[in-house]
Design a protein around this motif. Structure first.
Motif, PDB file in Angstrom:
ATOM      1  N   LYS A  64       0.844  -1.189   0.000  1.00  0.00           N
ATOM      2  CA  LYS A  64       0.000   0.000   0.000  1.00  0.00           C
ATOM      3  C   LYS A  64       0.871   1.227   0.000  1.00  0.00           C
ATOM      4  O   LYS A  64       1.978   1.213   0.506  1.00  0.00           O
ATOM      5  N   GLY A  65       0.370   2.291  -0.564  1.00  0.00           N
ATOM      6  CA  GLY A  65       1.093   3.542  -0.604  1.00  0.00           C
ATOM      7  C   GLY A  65       0.172   4.634  -1.094  1.00  0.00           C
ATOM      8  O   GLY A  65      -1.047   4.482  -1.098  1.00  0.00           O
ATOM      9  N   ASP A  66       0.762   5.728  -1.521  1.00  0.00           N
ATOM     10  CA  ASP A  66      -0.050   6.839  -1.994  1.00  0.00           C
ATOM     11  C   ASP A  66       0.739   7.637  -3.023  1.00  0.00           C
ATOM     12  O   ASP A  66       1.882   8.006  -2.774  1.00  0.00           O
ATOM     13  N   ILE A  67       0.142   7.864  -4.157  1.00  0.00           N
ATOM     14  CA  ILE A  67       0.721   8.722  -5.188  1.00  0.00           C
ATOM     15  C   ILE A  67      -0.229   9.915  -5.313  1.00  0.00           C
ATOM     16  O   ILE A  67      -1.218   9.866  -6.028  1.00  0.00           O
ATOM     17  N   TYR A 101       1.142  13.380  -5.097  1.00  0.00           N
ATOM     18  CA  TYR A 101       1.933  14.585  -5.357  1.00  0.00           C
ATOM     19  C   TYR A 101       1.892  15.556  -4.178  1.00  0.00           C
ATOM     20  O   TYR A 101       1.767  16.760  -4.354  1.00  0.00           O
ATOM     21  N   SER A 102       1.997  15.009  -2.963  1.00  0.00           N
ATOM     22  CA  SER A 102       1.906  15.857  -1.772  1.00  0.00           C
ATOM     23  C   SER A 102       3.063  16.846  -1.682  1.00  0.00           C
ATOM     24  O   SER A 102       2.874  17.978  -1.249  1.00  0.00           O
ATOM     25  N   ARG A 103       4.263  16.452  -2.085  1.00  0.00           N
ATOM     26  CA  ARG A 103       5.405  17.374  -2.045  1.00  0.00           C
ATOM     27  C   ARG A 103       5.201  18.540  -3.001  1.00  0.00           C
ATOM     28  O   ARG A 103       5.498  19.686  -2.678  1.00  0.00           O
ATOM     29  N   THR A 104       4.688  18.238  -4.166  1.00  0.00           N
ATOM     30  CA  THR A 104       4.454  19.286  -5.157  1.00  0.00           C
ATOM     31  C   THR A 104       3.375  20.250  -4.673  1.00  0.00           C
ATOM     32  O   THR A 104       3.522  21.464  -4.800  1.00  0.00           O
ATOM     33  N   ILE A 105       2.314  19.708  -4.106  1.00  0.00           N
ATOM     34  CA  ILE A 105       1.215  20.554  -3.642  1.00  0.00           C
ATOM     35  C   ILE A 105       1.670  21.443  -2.494  1.00  0.00           C
ATOM     36  O   ILE A 105       1.343  22.629  -2.452  1.00  0.00           O
ATOM     37  N   ASN A 106       2.452  20.900  -1.563  1.00  0.00           N
ATOM     38  CA  ASN A 106       2.912  21.689  -0.425  1.00  0.00           C
ATOM     39  C   ASN A 106       3.973  22.700  -0.813  1.00  0.00           C
ATOM     40  O   ASN A 106       3.972  23.830  -0.320  1.00  0.00           O
ATOM     41  N   ASP A 107       4.908  22.322  -1.670  1.00  0.00           N
ATOM     42  CA  ASP A 107       6.010  23.216  -2.026  1.00  0.00           C
ATOM     43  C   ASP A 107       5.611  24.260  -3.060  1.00  0.00           C
ATOM     44  O   ASP A 107       6.077  25.392  -3.009  1.00  0.00           O
ATOM     45  N   ALA A 108       4.775  23.888  -3.981  1.00  0.00           N
ATOM     46  CA  ALA A 108       4.488  24.786  -5.103  1.00  0.00           C
ATOM     47  C   ALA A 108       3.124  25.445  -4.978  1.00  0.00           C
ATOM     48  O   ALA A 108       2.596  25.938  -5.952  1.00  0.00           O
ATOM     49  N   ASN A 162       9.512  10.576  -9.262  1.00  0.00           N
ATOM     50  CA  ASN A 162      10.233   9.318  -9.030  1.00  0.00           C
ATOM     51  C   ASN A 162       9.338   8.281  -8.363  1.00  0.00           C
ATOM     52  O   ASN A 162       9.422   7.093  -8.686  1.00  0.00           O
ATOM     53  N   ASP A 163       8.476   8.723  -7.423  1.00  0.00           N
ATOM     54  CA  ASP A 163       7.539   7.792  -6.784  1.00  0.00           C
ATOM     55  C   ASP A 163       6.603   7.180  -7.810  1.00  0.00           C
ATOM     56  O   ASP A 163       6.364   5.967  -7.816  1.00  0.00           O
ATOM     57  N   GLU A 164       6.074   8.022  -8.700  1.00  0.00           N
ATOM     58  CA  GLU A 164       5.155   7.508  -9.709  1.00  0.00           C
ATOM     59  C   GLU A 164       5.872   6.608 -10.714  1.00  0.00           C
ATOM     60  O   GLU A 164       5.349   5.572 -11.113  1.00  0.00           O
ATOM     61  N   GLN A 165       7.083   6.969 -11.096  1.00  0.00           N
ATOM     62  CA  GLN A 165       7.831   6.127 -12.026  1.00  0.00           C
ATOM     63  C   GLN A 165       8.160   4.769 -11.400  1.00  0.00           C
ATOM     64  O   GLN A 165       8.119   3.747 -12.085  1.00  0.00           O
ATOM     65  N   GLY A 173      -3.915   4.233  -4.653  1.00  0.00           N
ATOM     66  CA  GLY A 173      -4.840   5.335  -4.876  1.00  0.00           C
ATOM     67  C   GLY A 173      -4.957   5.763  -6.321  1.00  0.00           C
ATOM     68  O   GLY A 173      -5.534   6.803  -6.607  1.00  0.00           O
ATOM     69  N   CYS A 174      -4.423   4.995  -7.241  1.00  0.00           N
ATOM     70  CA  CYS A 174      -4.505   5.307  -8.674  1.00  0.00           C
ATOM     71  C   CYS A 174      -5.650   4.517  -9.291  1.00  0.00           C
ATOM     72  O   CYS A 174      -5.445   3.651 -10.145  1.00  0.00           O
ATOM     73  N   PHE A 175      -6.877   4.829  -8.853  1.00  0.00           N
ATOM     74  CA  PHE A 175      -8.037   4.072  -9.313  1.00  0.00           C
ATOM     75  C   PHE A 175      -8.286   4.274 -10.802  1.00  0.00           C
ATOM     76  O   PHE A 175      -8.719   3.363 -11.492  1.00  0.00           O
TER      77      PHE A 175
END
Length: 163
Positions: A31-34, A36-43, A71-74, A100-102
């Motif tokens: 299990k995990g989560d993709i 883009y939390s880093r992108t949303i928080n930083d940008a 990189n996580d998504e790749q 979470g990539c339904f």
């Protein structure tokens, strides 16, 4: 049986089995989560100043995505590709759901041909597959031509036969 009597089909079947046997077993978390939390928080300040778009690929197209998120998504897509190559198609779909990539799980599941079992009990299980298979095939072809992510291109090109 025609498949057993045809030498070329048996040879191709053996090649497919051999490719599945030599494929590496991917190592991944169940299990995990993709998201883009880093992108949303930083940008978030950059996104607010830009024109807001409902396009889910807007972050990737404008190159404001964090490299760790990409990189996580790749890594996830590479594991999905290895599972598909190994013949574990249902495991690959389940992995996408667990991350979470339904939408990606649904797009992978679109390869099933439509089948109506004509069940008189009207159960949900009576209809399986994709009724719009030809449209799904066109979308897979367009995705493999237009994507910027390598493993995603490999996945959809193998599904639509654009090898």
């Amino acid at each position: 049986d025609e498949c057993n009597n045809n030498y070329n089909i048996r040879k191709l079947d053996n090649i497919i089995l051999w490719l599945q046997d030599i494929a590496t077993t991917p190592s991944y978390l169940q299990k995990g989560d993709i998201c883009y939390s880093r992108t949303i928080n930083d940008a978030s300040s950059e996104i607010k100043n830009e024109n807001i778009s409902l396009d889910p690929d807007n972050i990737l197209n404008n190159d404001i995505c964090d490299k760790h998120d990409i990189n996580d998504e790749q890594r996830l897509l590479m594991n999905v590709f290895n599972l598909i190559r190994k013949g574990s198609f249902n495991v690959a779909i389940e992995l996408c759901r667990n991350y979470g990539c339904f939408w990606r799980a649904a797009s992978l599941n679109g390869k099933l041909l439509f089948n109506d079992k004509c069940n008189t009990e009207n159960k949900i299980d009576s209809v399986i597959g994709n009724e719009e298979y030809l449209m799904w095939l066109r979308c897979c072809n367009a995705t493999c031509k237009n994507t910027k992510i390598g493993p995603e291109k490999w996945i959809y090109s193998s599904l639509c036969g654009n090898v």
